[in-house]
Enzyme design. Structure first.
Site: not given
Ligand code: FAD
Ligand code: AMP
Length: 479
Positions: A58, A122, A451
Site C-alpha cells: 500500500k 516453533g 452531501h
Molecule cells: P503471516 O502474515 O504470513 O505471518 C505468519 C508468521 O509466522 C510469519 O512472520 C512467519 O515468519 C511466522 N512463522 C511461520 N512458521 C513459523 C514457525 N514454525 N515458528 C515461528 N514463526 C513462524 N491482505 C489483506 O487483507 N489486505 C491487503 O491489502 C493485502 N495485501 C497483500 C499484499 C501482498 C504483496 C501480499 C504478499 C499479501 C497481502 N495480503 C493482504 C495478505 C496478507 O498479508 C495475509 O493474508 C496475512 O499476512 C496472513 O496473516 P497470518 O498471520 O495468517 O500469516
C-alpha cells in the site's frame, strides 16, 4: 528449563499477534514465537502483512499513484507540473521506514499488554508442548495449556519460472526494485499481480500480465470484474487472459517468457518478471507426527468454524487455514480463538468478510456475487449506481466505476455489495456493517447520507434496488 504459558502462539503475523494481544488482555499468560529476521538479522514481528504484504504494497501503491497524478492527471484541474521526477530508491526507503515503524509498534504493544515474544522457530509436539529452536540452533521446550498456530503463508512458485529475485521476482522482491523496469511481465492477474503491476505501470513500466484463466477476477461480481478490466486496461496494463506460462529463461540479462494461448505458443521478453500466482500455507516442519493436528494435501490445517484443530486445545488461524488469505480474516479468527480460550462465547461471521484490491480505482466486495446467487438459485434483486452520476466523484475527477448492491427478492435483506470506484475499500465497509446488523436495502435507502460524498453512491445503489434511485434512471420502476 521448561516455561509454562496459558497460550503459546506460533507466528506473529496479523493472525498471531492479534491473538496474542487479545489473550493477554483477557488475563492469559501468552507468548508469541516468531522466526522472521530482518535484513540486519534482527527478529521481526508482523509477518507477511507488515513486512512484505499489505503495508509495504500500500505504501508503494500510494507513492506511485501520487507520482502518476503529478505526472499525468492534474492538467484537468488546471495544475501543470513540468518535469515531475520519480526517485525510486527514495520511494522504497519511505516504504521501509513505514514498515520499520509498525514492526516497532507491535513490539511496544506486546510489552504494554504483557505478551512475551520468543525468537526462533516453533514446532508443535505431542502433549501440549512446543519446541522452540533459536537461530543459533539452541532448543528449548515450552509447556502450553493452549496452542494457536498462525504460521501464515508464502508465495507459491511454479516450475516454469523459478524465483531468483534478480530478474524473476516474487511479490516480496517486487517491493524492493531500485529502478523502474522498462518492460515488466507479471504472471497471474489476481489480487497481488494487479496491485504490483499497477505500482510499476504508474511509475512508467510497460506492463504485460499473463493470466492462465479465461475469466478476469472470477471471485468478483462479473459486472464489477468486467468494468475493472476495462478501467485497468485503459490505464495501460496489458492483461492477456488465457495465457499460461510454460517456460521462463534468462537470456542476455533479460527474461524470455514462453506462454500458450488458444492461438498457440508465444514468447515475450521482459526486463523483469514478477511471479504472482498465489500463496500457499506454511505448514511444513511445524507439526510433530504425533501432535494430533492434521492438514489437507495442500498443507492447510484442518479446523472447524471455531478454528479448533483435530487436537484438543490446539487452534489454527489465518492464512494457514481455509478461507480467504486476508489479514483481517486472520486477525478476527485470532480474536475469536483468544476469547474462546478465555471462556467467552465468541464466533466469527464468515459471510461478511470484505475483500479489496487496491488498484485505482479500488475494487471491493462483501457477500455474494450475482453469479453465486444465480448458481445457488436464490431469488434476488439488484441496484446499481455509477460514479459518473456522483457529484463528489466528478468534482474529484475520479468518477470511473460503480456500486452494485444485491438483496433478497422477498425480504430485501442485503446479500452482497460490489464496488469498483474511488475509495471502494472504505465505502464497502458501510455495507459490511449493515449486513452484520441484518439490514435491508430499504434500511440503507432510509438512512441520511451527507452531501456531497462518495457514500451517496452506496445510498443510491440501495435505492436502485427498490427501483427509486434519484440521480440515475431506474431499470425497475417501483413506487
Ligand atoms: P503471516 O502474515 O504470513 O505471518 C505468519 C508468521 O509466522 C510469519 O512472520 C512467519 O515468519 C511466522 N512463522 C511461520 N512458521 C513459523 C514457525 N514454525 N515458528 C515461528 N514463526 C513462524 N491482505 C489483506 O487483507 N489486505 C491487503 O491489502 C493485502 N495485501 C497483500 C499484499 C501482498 C504483496 C501480499 C504478499 C499479501 C497481502 N495480503 C493482504 C495478505 C496478507 O498479508 C495475509 O493474508 C496475512 O499476512 C496472513 O496473516 P497470518 O498471520 O495468517 O500469516
Ligand atoms: P491470486 O490467487 O489472486 O493471487 O491469483 C493468482 C493467479 O495466477 C490466478 O488467477 C492463476 O490462474 C494465475 N496463474 C497460476 N499459474 C499460472 C501460469 N502458469 N500462467 C499464468 N497464470 C497463472
Amino acid at each position: 528449563m521448561s516455561d509454562k504459558y496459558d497460550v503459546v502462539i506460533i507466528g506473529s503475523g496479523p493472525a498471531g499477534y492479534v491473538a496474542a494481544i487479545r489473550a493477554a488482555q483477557l488475563g492469559l499468560k501468552a507468548a508469541c514465537i516468531e522466526k522472521w529476521l530482518d535484513s540486519d538479522g534482527n527478529s521481526r514481528l508482523g509477518g507477511t502483512c507488515l513486512n512484505v504484504g499489505c503495508i509495504p504494497s500500500k505504501a508503494l501503491l500510494d507513492s506511485s499513484y501520487k507520482y502518476y497524478e503529478a505526472a499525468a492527471k492534474l492538467d484537468v484541474h488546471g495544475i501543470k507540473i513540468k518535469g515531475a521526477e520519480l526517485d525510486v530508491p527514495a520511494m522504497i526507503a519511505r516504504k521501509k521506514k513505514i514498515v520499520d515503524q509498525f514492526a516497532g509498534g507491535i513490539a511496544t504493544l506486546f510489552k504494554a499488554n504483557g505478551v512475551t515474544p520468543l525468537v526462533g522457530t516453533g514446532k508443535v509436539l505431542a502433549g501440549h508442548k512446543v519446541e522452540l529452536t533459536g537461530h543459533a540452533g539452541e532448543v528449548s521446550i515450552i509447556d502450553a495449556d493452549h496452542i494457536i498456530i498462525a504460521s501464515g503463508s508464502v508465495p507459491m512458485e511454479i516450475p516454469p519460472a523459478p524465483i531468483d529475485n534478480e530478474l524473476i521476482l516474487d511479490s516480496a522482491g517486487a517491493l524492493e526494485l531500485q529502478e523502474v523496469p522498462g518492460r515488466l511481465g507479471v504472471i497471474g492477474a489476481g489480487v497481488i499481480g494487479l496491485e504490483l503491476g499497477s505500482v510499476w505501470n504508474r511509475c512508467g513500466s510497460e506492463v504485460v500480465m499473463l493470466e492462465a484463466l479465461e475469466e478476469f477476477l472470477p471471485m468478483m461480481d462479473v459486472l464489477i470484474a468486467k468494468e475493472s478490466k476495462k478501467i485497468l486496461t485503459k490505464q495501460g496494463l496489458e492483461i492477456r487472459m488465457g495465457a499460461r506460462v510454460t517456460h521462463a529463461e534468462i537470456k542476455k540479462g533479460k527474461v524470455e517468457v514462453s506462454f500458450s494461448t488458444a492461438d498457440g505458443e508465444h514468447t515475450e521478453v521482459f526486463d523483469k518478471l514478477i511471479v504472482a500466482v498465489g500463496r500457499r500455507p506454511l505448514s511444513e516442519n511445524l507439526l510433530a507426527p504425533d501432535s494430533g493436528v492434521t492438514m489437507d494435501e495442500r498443507g492447510f490445517i484442518f479446523v472447524n468454524d471455531y478454528c479448533e484443530t483435530e487436537a484438543p486445545r490446539i487452534y489454527a488461524v489465518g492464512d494457514v487455514v481455509r478461507g480467504p488469505m486476508l489479514a483481517h480474516k486472520g486477525s478476527e479468527e485470532g480474536v475469536m480463538v483468544a476469547e474462546r480460550i478465555a471462556g467467552k462465547h465468541a464466533q466469527l461471521n464468515y459471510d461478511t468478510i470484505p475483500s479489496v484490491i487496491y488498484t485505482h480505482p479500488e475494487i471491493a466486495a462483501v457477500g455474494k456475487t450475482e453469479q453465486q446467487l444465480k448458481a445457488e438459485g436464490v431469488a434476488y434483486k439488484s441496484g446499481m449506481f455509477p460514479f459518473a452520476a456522483s457529484g463528489r466523484a466528478l468534482a474529484a475527477n475520479d468518477a470511473e466505476g460503480m456500486v452494485k448492491m444485491l438483496a433478497d427478492a422477498e425480504s430485501d435483506r442485503i446479500l452482497g455489495c460490489h464496488i469498483v470506484g474511488p475509495s471502494a475499500a472504505d465505502l464497502v465497509q458501510q455495507i459490511v456493517i449493515a449486513m452484520e446488523f441484518g439490514a435491508s436495502a430499504e434500511d440503507i435507502g432510509l438512512t441520511v447520507f451527507g452531501h456531497p460524498t462518495l457514500s451517496e453512491a452506496v445510498h443510491e445503489a440501495a435505492l436502485a434496488v427498490g427501483g427509486h434511485a434519484i440521480h440515475v434512471a431506474n431499470r425497475r420502476k417501483r413506487k
